[in-house]
Design a protein around this motif. Structure first.
Motif, mmCIF file in Angstrom:
data_model
loop_
_atom_site.group_PDB
_atom_site.id
_atom_site.type_symbol
_atom_site.label_atom_id
_atom_site.label_comp_id
_atom_site.label_asym_id
_atom_site.label_seq_id
_atom_site.Cartn_x
_atom_site.Cartn_y
_atom_site.Cartn_z
ATOM 1 N N SER A 1 20.380 -13.881 -71.529
ATOM 2 C CA SER A 1 21.696 -13.904 -72.168
ATOM 3 C C SER A 1 22.224 -12.501 -72.431
ATOM 4 N N PHE A 2 21.330 -11.519 -72.498
ATOM 5 C CA PHE A 2 21.723 -10.135 -72.770
ATOM 6 C C PHE A 2 22.331 -9.437 -71.545
ATOM 7 N N ILE A 3 22.092 -9.968 -70.357
ATOM 8 C CA ILE A 3 22.476 -9.265 -69.129
ATOM 9 C C ILE A 3 23.975 -9.369 -68.885
ATOM 10 N N LYS A 4 24.619 -8.219 -68.756
ATOM 11 C CA LYS A 4 26.046 -8.149 -68.416
ATOM 12 C C LYS A 4 26.216 -7.198 -67.227
ATOM 13 N N GLY A 5 27.011 -7.597 -66.269
ATOM 14 C CA GLY A 5 27.279 -6.755 -65.104
ATOM 15 C C GLY A 5 26.051 -6.436 -64.267
ATOM 16 N N PRO A 6 25.242 -7.442 -63.904
ATOM 17 C CA PRO A 6 24.013 -7.160 -63.159
ATOM 18 C C PRO A 6 24.273 -6.745 -61.714
ATOM 19 N N LYS A 7 23.524 -5.752 -61.280
ATOM 20 C CA LYS A 7 23.498 -5.366 -59.861
ATOM 21 C C LYS A 7 22.045 -5.441 -59.400
ATOM 22 N N ASP A 8 21.323 -4.321 -59.446
ATOM 23 C CA ASP A 8 19.894 -4.329 -59.145
ATOM 24 C C ASP A 8 19.116 -3.934 -60.392
ATOM 25 N N LEU A 9 17.847 -4.386 -60.471
ATOM 26 C CA LEU A 9 17.000 -4.146 -61.645
ATOM 27 C C LEU A 9 15.741 -3.383 -61.249
ATOM 28 N N LEU A 10 15.425 -2.344 -62.029
ATOM 29 C CA LEU A 10 14.134 -1.672 -61.940
ATOM 30 C C LEU A 10 13.323 -2.074 -63.159
ATOM 31 N N GLU A 11 12.100 -2.565 -62.936
ATOM 32 C CA GLU A 11 11.252 -2.991 -64.043
ATOM 33 C C GLU A 11 9.940 -2.204 -64.025
ATOM 34 N N LEU A 12 9.613 -1.600 -65.158
ATOM 35 C CA LEU A 12 8.327 -0.947 -65.342
ATOM 36 C C LEU A 12 7.432 -1.841 -66.198
ATOM 37 N N TYR A 13 6.123 -1.778 -65.984
ATOM 38 C CA TYR A 13 5.154 -2.600 -66.724
ATOM 39 C C TYR A 13 5.459 -4.090 -66.526
ATOM 40 N N CYS A 14 5.626 -4.511 -65.290
ATOM 41 C CA CYS A 14 6.106 -5.877 -65.030
ATOM 42 C C CYS A 14 5.042 -6.940 -65.268
ATOM 43 N N GLY A 15 3.764 -6.557 -65.322
ATOM 44 C CA GLY A 15 2.710 -7.540 -65.542
ATOM 45 C C GLY A 15 2.694 -8.586 -64.449
ATOM 46 N N CYS A 16 2.558 -9.847 -64.846
ATOM 47 C CA CYS A 16 2.476 -10.964 -63.891
ATOM 48 C C CYS A 16 3.853 -11.473 -63.472
ATOM 49 N N GLY A 17 4.917 -10.878 -64.032
ATOM 50 C CA GLY A 17 6.270 -11.278 -63.637
ATOM 51 C C GLY A 17 6.999 -12.127 -64.658
ATOM 52 N N THR A 18 6.600 -12.046 -65.925
ATOM 53 C CA THR A 18 7.219 -12.868 -66.971
ATOM 54 C C THR A 18 8.733 -12.732 -66.994
ATOM 55 N N PHE A 19 9.233 -11.513 -66.753
ATOM 56 C CA PHE A 19 10.679 -11.298 -66.711
ATOM 57 C C PHE A 19 11.177 -11.075 -65.284
ATOM 58 N N SER A 20 10.331 -10.539 -64.423
ATOM 59 C CA SER A 20 10.737 -10.289 -63.033
ATOM 60 C C SER A 20 11.216 -11.578 -62.358
ATOM 61 N N ILE A 21 10.428 -12.638 -62.518
ATOM 62 C CA ILE A 21 10.739 -13.894 -61.823
ATOM 63 C C ILE A 21 12.069 -14.488 -62.287
ATOM 64 N N PRO A 22 12.288 -14.730 -63.588
ATOM 65 C CA PRO A 22 13.573 -15.329 -63.988
ATOM 66 C C PRO A 22 14.766 -14.410 -63.754
ATOM 67 N N LEU A 23 14.583 -13.088 -63.921
ATOM 68 C CA LEU A 23 15.716 -12.182 -63.752
ATOM 69 C C LEU A 23 16.103 -12.000 -62.287
ATOM 70 N N SER A 24 15.205 -12.358 -61.383
ATOM 71 C CA SER A 24 15.561 -12.279 -59.952
ATOM 72 C C SER A 24 16.684 -13.247 -59.607
ATOM 73 N N ARG A 25 16.912 -14.241 -60.464
ATOM 74 C CA ARG A 25 17.997 -15.200 -60.245
ATOM 75 C C ARG A 25 19.335 -14.665 -60.726
ATOM 76 N N ILE A 26 19.292 -13.556 -61.472
ATOM 77 C CA ILE A 26 20.508 -12.962 -62.030
ATOM 78 C C ILE A 26 20.899 -11.697 -61.266
ATOM 79 N N PHE A 27 19.913 -10.867 -60.918
ATOM 80 C CA PHE A 27 20.167 -9.601 -60.233
ATOM 81 C C PHE A 27 20.159 -9.789 -58.720
ATOM 82 N N ASN A 28 20.871 -8.897 -58.040
ATOM 83 C CA ASN A 28 20.877 -8.946 -56.579
ATOM 84 C C ASN A 28 19.492 -8.659 -56.014
#
Length: 337
Positions: free
Chosen positions: A178-205
């Motif tokens: 809900s916090f994401i506004k104006g998404p383009k591409d995302l860089l994630e550090l300390y991604c672990g097993c993908g707790t946020f990588s997986i769901p946010l891939s549906r929002i970011f290009n």
């Protein structure tokens, strides 16, 4: 002063408004638990005192129910309880459990055979660990369904970090989305097993994720496949290497991926309790929008004080561990115009 007041006092210089707190249920929430094992009982430390326990109400009900049954099996087997000093549990929403038995002796095939018998009796999987050696009654991988607004699958092993509060993880994911506004591409550090990588891939290009733990990278790869995702790339890069890659340097671990080809609108950070290193602080300053998830309000406040060009635009607390001093923060920092 309680932890909520203390945490708000730490950040009020940067965010003076009231902060919403998300409260966890008081029992049954821990899907990952670690105990010592001594004199035939599980042990834990509370207020500086060692406690001997047979079960734990804070734990996932499947773990709490298993604990006394497993203890009986361990104590009935000289082979299993000799030099056993730690027992860890991980459970998923399907009530599947991985138990890790950690020894001050070398684990061997004889011990694995005995563990396999116990694992079959209790319908669990057991991982045996000692110094530089690991044996398992299965592939030691636990599949989890995260029931957020848009459910997704994750994987974990006994050697990966995984958010321990099964009630709060979906709520944290929903909030970040809900916090994401104006998404383009995302860089994630300390991604672990993908707790946020997986769901946010549906929002970011596109998503580019980094993590140093090999087992976490393996679990992320499995989650990418299970969730049919094609826009996540990942690599084991240090923060220095990420900075260099963003200016065009190529690393073999990037497998031909060029970070200069990304149009990053957001950076996501979920660091360990020690917070951000100076190298990461320097990297952060390249981004307009920073999603910062912290498990330590003190290091969070210290890091934000160093990010002088940023303001906290959104923030909420997550009381993942009631009646303790621990508190999680989910926030967005935006570069001042």
């Amino acid at each position: 002063m309680n932890k909520l007041e203390n945490s708000h006092n730490l950040i009020k210089t940067f965010y003076p408004d009231p902060v919403k707190t998300n409260i966890s249920p008081a029992s049954g929430f821990r899907s990952r638990c670690e105990f010592g094992y001594r004199n035939g009982s599980y042990t834990m430390v509370s207020n500086g005192q060692k406690l001997y326990i047979s079960k734990l109400d804070l734990a996932h009900p499947a773990i709490s129910e298993l604990m006394p049954k497993l203890s009986i099996k361990i104590n009935d087997s000289y082979l299993l309880h000799k030099k056993l000093f730690q027992v860890n549990f991980r459970a998923n929403n399907f009530n599947k459990i991985i138990v890790s038995l950690i020894y001050h002796k070398e684990v061997n095939v004889e011990l694995l055979t005995e563990s396999s018998r116990i694992a079959k009796d209790l319908n669990i999987e057991i991982v045996l660990r000692s110094k530089k050696k690991l044996l398992s009654t299965s592939n030691e991988i636990l599949e989890e369904l995260i029931n957020s607004n848009n459910p997704f699958y994750l994987y974990q092993t006994d050697q990966t970090f995984f958010q321990p509060n099964r009630y709060m993880v979906p709520r944290m994911v929903n909030l970040v989305e809900s916090f994401i506004k104006g998404p383009k591409d995302l860089l994630e550090l300390y991604c672990g097993c993908g707790t946020f990588s997986i769901p946010l891939s549906r929002i970011f290009n596109k998503v580019f994720a980094t993590e140093n733990n090999r087992k976490s990278m393996m679990c992320l790869d499995m989650a990418i496949s299970k969730n049919n995702i094609s826009n996540i790339k990942y690599s084991r890069l240090s923060c220095d290497e990420v900075s260099e890659a963003m200016t065009g340097r190529l690393f073999n671990r990037l497998k031909g991926e060029k970070l200069v080809d990304y149009n990053f609108s957001h950076l996501l950070l979920d660091p360990p309790r020690s917070g951000l290193t100076d190298d990461v602080i320097s990297l952060v300053n390249r981004f307009e929008n920073v999603i910062y998830i912290s498990c330590n309000p003190e290091t969070y406040a210290k890091d934000v004080s160093k990010l002088t060009d940023y303001k906290i635009s959104k923030i909420e607390f997550f009381d993942q561990f009631v009646n303790t001093n621990h508190l999680e923060i989910v926030s967005v920092l935006q570069k001042s115009k």
